[in-house]
Design a protein around this motif. Structure first.
Motif, mmCIF file in Angstrom:
data_model
loop_
_atom_site.group_PDB
_atom_site.id
_atom_site.type_symbol
_atom_site.label_atom_id
_atom_site.label_comp_id
_atom_site.label_asym_id
_atom_site.label_seq_id
_atom_site.Cartn_x
_atom_site.Cartn_y
_atom_site.Cartn_z
ATOM 1 N N ILE A 60 0.833 -1.206 0.000
ATOM 2 C CA ILE A 60 0.000 0.000 0.000
ATOM 3 C C ILE A 60 0.870 1.258 0.000
ATOM 4 C CG2 ILE A 60 -1.977 -1.162 1.043
ATOM 5 C CD1 ILE A 60 -1.253 0.020 3.718
ATOM 6 N N ALA A 61 2.097 1.131 0.500
ATOM 7 C CA ALA A 61 3.030 2.260 0.424
ATOM 8 C C ALA A 61 3.352 2.574 -1.033
ATOM 9 C CB ALA A 61 4.304 1.945 1.198
ATOM 10 N N GLU A 62 3.539 1.542 -1.838
ATOM 11 C CA GLU A 62 3.797 1.753 -3.264
ATOM 12 C C GLU A 62 2.599 2.410 -3.944
ATOM 13 O OE1 GLU A 62 6.551 1.485 -5.135
ATOM 14 O OE2 GLU A 62 7.523 1.174 -3.178
ATOM 15 N N SER A 63 1.393 2.060 -3.510
ATOM 16 C CA SER A 63 0.192 2.692 -4.065
ATOM 17 C C SER A 63 0.198 4.193 -3.786
ATOM 18 C CB SER A 63 -1.069 2.058 -3.460
ATOM 19 O OG SER A 63 -1.215 0.718 -3.861
ATOM 20 N N VAL A 64 0.538 4.545 -2.549
ATOM 21 C CA VAL A 64 0.594 5.963 -2.184
ATOM 22 C C VAL A 64 1.617 6.695 -3.042
ATOM 23 C CG1 VAL A 64 1.232 7.589 -0.353
ATOM 24 C CG2 VAL A 64 -0.197 5.609 0.175
ATOM 25 N N LYS A 65 2.782 6.107 -3.187
ATOM 26 C CA LYS A 65 3.834 6.754 -3.976
ATOM 27 C C LYS A 65 3.405 6.950 -5.428
ATOM 28 C CE LYS A 65 7.705 5.070 -1.165
ATOM 29 N NZ LYS A 65 8.912 4.202 -1.103
ATOM 30 N N LYS A 66 2.724 5.952 -5.993
ATOM 31 C CA LYS A 66 2.278 6.063 -7.375
ATOM 32 C C LYS A 66 1.223 7.157 -7.537
ATOM 33 C CE LYS A 66 0.482 3.421 -11.295
ATOM 34 N NZ LYS A 66 0.074 2.085 -11.817
ATOM 35 N N VAL A 67 0.270 7.201 -6.619
ATOM 36 C CA VAL A 67 -0.783 8.223 -6.696
ATOM 37 C C VAL A 67 -0.190 9.620 -6.507
ATOM 38 C CG1 VAL A 67 -2.856 9.119 -5.569
ATOM 39 C CG2 VAL A 67 -2.631 6.660 -5.983
ATOM 40 N N PHE A 68 0.700 9.768 -5.534
ATOM 41 C CA PHE A 68 1.319 11.067 -5.273
ATOM 42 C C PHE A 68 2.148 11.523 -6.476
ATOM 43 C CE2 PHE A 68 1.316 12.188 -0.520
ATOM 44 C CZ PHE A 68 0.058 11.635 -0.346
ATOM 45 N N THR A 69 2.856 10.598 -7.099
ATOM 46 C CA THR A 69 3.648 10.948 -8.278
ATOM 47 C C THR A 69 2.751 11.387 -9.424
ATOM 48 O OG1 THR A 69 5.412 9.406 -7.658
ATOM 49 C CG2 THR A 69 5.302 10.079 -9.973
ATOM 50 N N THR A 70 1.665 10.642 -9.647
ATOM 51 C CA THR A 70 0.720 10.983 -10.711
ATOM 52 C C THR A 70 0.098 12.352 -10.480
ATOM 53 O OG1 THR A 70 0.223 8.626 -10.987
ATOM 54 C CG2 THR A 70 -1.307 10.194 -11.980
ATOM 55 N N ALA A 71 -0.151 12.681 -9.221
ATOM 56 C CA ALA A 71 -0.767 13.964 -8.882
ATOM 57 C C ALA A 71 0.246 15.106 -8.852
ATOM 58 C CB ALA A 71 -1.464 13.869 -7.523
ATOM 59 N N GLY A 72 1.510 14.787 -9.054
ATOM 60 C CA GLY A 72 2.518 15.829 -9.073
ATOM 61 C C GLY A 72 2.830 16.425 -7.717
ATOM 62 N N VAL A 73 2.701 15.629 -6.658
ATOM 63 C CA VAL A 73 3.004 16.120 -5.309
ATOM 64 C C VAL A 73 4.516 16.274 -5.158
ATOM 65 C CG1 VAL A 73 2.818 15.644 -2.846
ATOM 66 C CG2 VAL A 73 0.957 14.979 -4.380
#
Length: 374
Positions: A58-71
């Motif tokens: 689930i940590a990888e999921s967070v990283k992927k979503v944050f990267t996609t959102a440009g955080v």
């Protein structure tokens, strides 16, 4: 417009402006930290504890979503050690604690402490060593995900450093053990002040102090005395005191009776999980721990689920929503709202849901669906 749509708009609108921070002497520190984060052209460095079991997935999921959102975040990963660190008396290393102190912000996945093995709790170590005095857990109905209640919108604020979780236990004589409950004026005033400040700055109207002072007159009595003292400084906020067993009954009958609940450590542990059950469980519930000097450590409060670890079945929603709380603490409200809306829309759409949400999607598919909604 339907009632559900109205509620969704109010829910998302309210949370788009919610910023977590400390109060009084530490509020300026939290503000200055957030301003420094926002004004900087360089990415923010945040500590990340992926955790155990399903944590890394689930940590990888967070990283992927944050990267996609440009955080604009650079993660500093820290893992639980395999041996006890004598400096922390737990599997958490001193270097990992120093990372949070230095970055002043972090995100934590589920951590498992062996039961009955004599090891210091990993979560307790974090709270004690980092002085994370308040656990803030929003509990709100997710539009499009049906539970027994449709209009839950409350906040539990739990004192995080003392009470029955002080870790002071000993054997009096053979067959008799004693556990000490510690309540101090300093800690009680601090968490009460945070609760009322939170209510005022987030447009909340009521603060309920949860207790058992009818039985534990000295300890819970002191906690209530401190809450009353702080309440006098906030005349615009309605203050009430509710015995914990009655509170549980009222929450199950009609959770809309409550707004912000503040309570000692053990009661907060119980009540916050009860509230999570009202809206679908711990897998949908975000959480953030607030400490001195502007430190904030958001976390998923569910277990490590070793039975499904490595099977691509875990639900990353709780950790994602906790990440959203972290972003709001950093005043990255645009990205926070973008990610929050994507999560809500993915769940409401119903096409991609993990098994615990009644679907059959994998962690990867669910994460991709959220990214597609960004």
């Amino acid at each position: 417009m339907t009632m559900a749509a109205n509620f969704a708009r109010r829910l998302i609108g309210n949370r788009s402006t919610q910023i977590l921070g400390t109060v009084n002497s530490t509020s300026s520190a939290a503000t200055s930290v957030a301003r420094a984060f926002c004004s900087s052209t360089t990415p923010i460095t945040a500590t990340f504890f992926p955790g155990d079991g399903i944590g890394p997935e689930i940590a990888e999921s967070v990283k992927k979503v944050f990267t996609t959102a440009g955080v604009p975040i650079v993660w500093e990963d820290h893992y639980v050690g395999t041996e006890i660190d004598p400096r922390t008396q737990s599997f958490l290393t001193w270097e990992s604690l120093e990372s949070v102190r230095r970055n002043k912000v972090g995100l934590k996945g589920p951590m498992a402490t062996p039961i009955g093995k004599g090891h210091r709790s990993l979560n307790l170590t974090l709270r004690k060593e980092l002085n994370l005095y308040a656990n803030v857990r929003p509990c709100y109905s997710l539009p499009g995900y049906k539970t027994r209640y449709d209009d839950v919108d409350l906040i539990t604020i739990r004192e995080n450093t003392e009470g029955e979780y002080s870790g002071l236990e000993h054997q009096v004589v053979r067959g008799v053990v004693e556990s000490l409950k510690i309540i101090t004026r300093q800690a009680s005033l601090r968490v009460a002040e945070y609760a009322f400040h939170y209510a005022k700055t987030h447009g909340r109207e009521r603060v309920s102090a949860i207790h058992k002072a009818n039985i534990m007159q000295k300890t819970d009595g002191l906690f209530l005395k401190c809450c009353r003292e702080v309440a006098e400084k906030y005349p615009e906020i309605t203050y009430e005191e509710v015995v914990i067993d009655n509170c549980c009954m009222m929450l199950v009958k009609n959770p809309a009776l409550f707004d912000v609940l503040v309570m000692p450590n053990l009661y907060g542990d119980i009540i916050s999980d009860l509230c999570a059950g009202l809206v679908g469980g711990l897998g949908l519930t975000p959480s953030c721990n607030i400490g001195e000097d502007g430190v904030a450590l958001a976390e998923a409060v569910h277990g490590s689920a070793p039975d499904i670890a490595g099977k691509n079945l875990a639900n990353p929603t709780a950790l994602l929503l906790s990440g959203v709380m972290m972003l709001r603490h950093l005043k990255l409200n645009e990205q926070a709202e973008q990610i929050h809306s994507a999560i809500i829309n993915t769940i409401a759409e119903g096409k991609y849901r993990t098994a615990d949400l009644g679907g059959s999607s994998t962690t990867t598919d669910f994460t991709k669906a959220i990214c597609d909604h960004l």
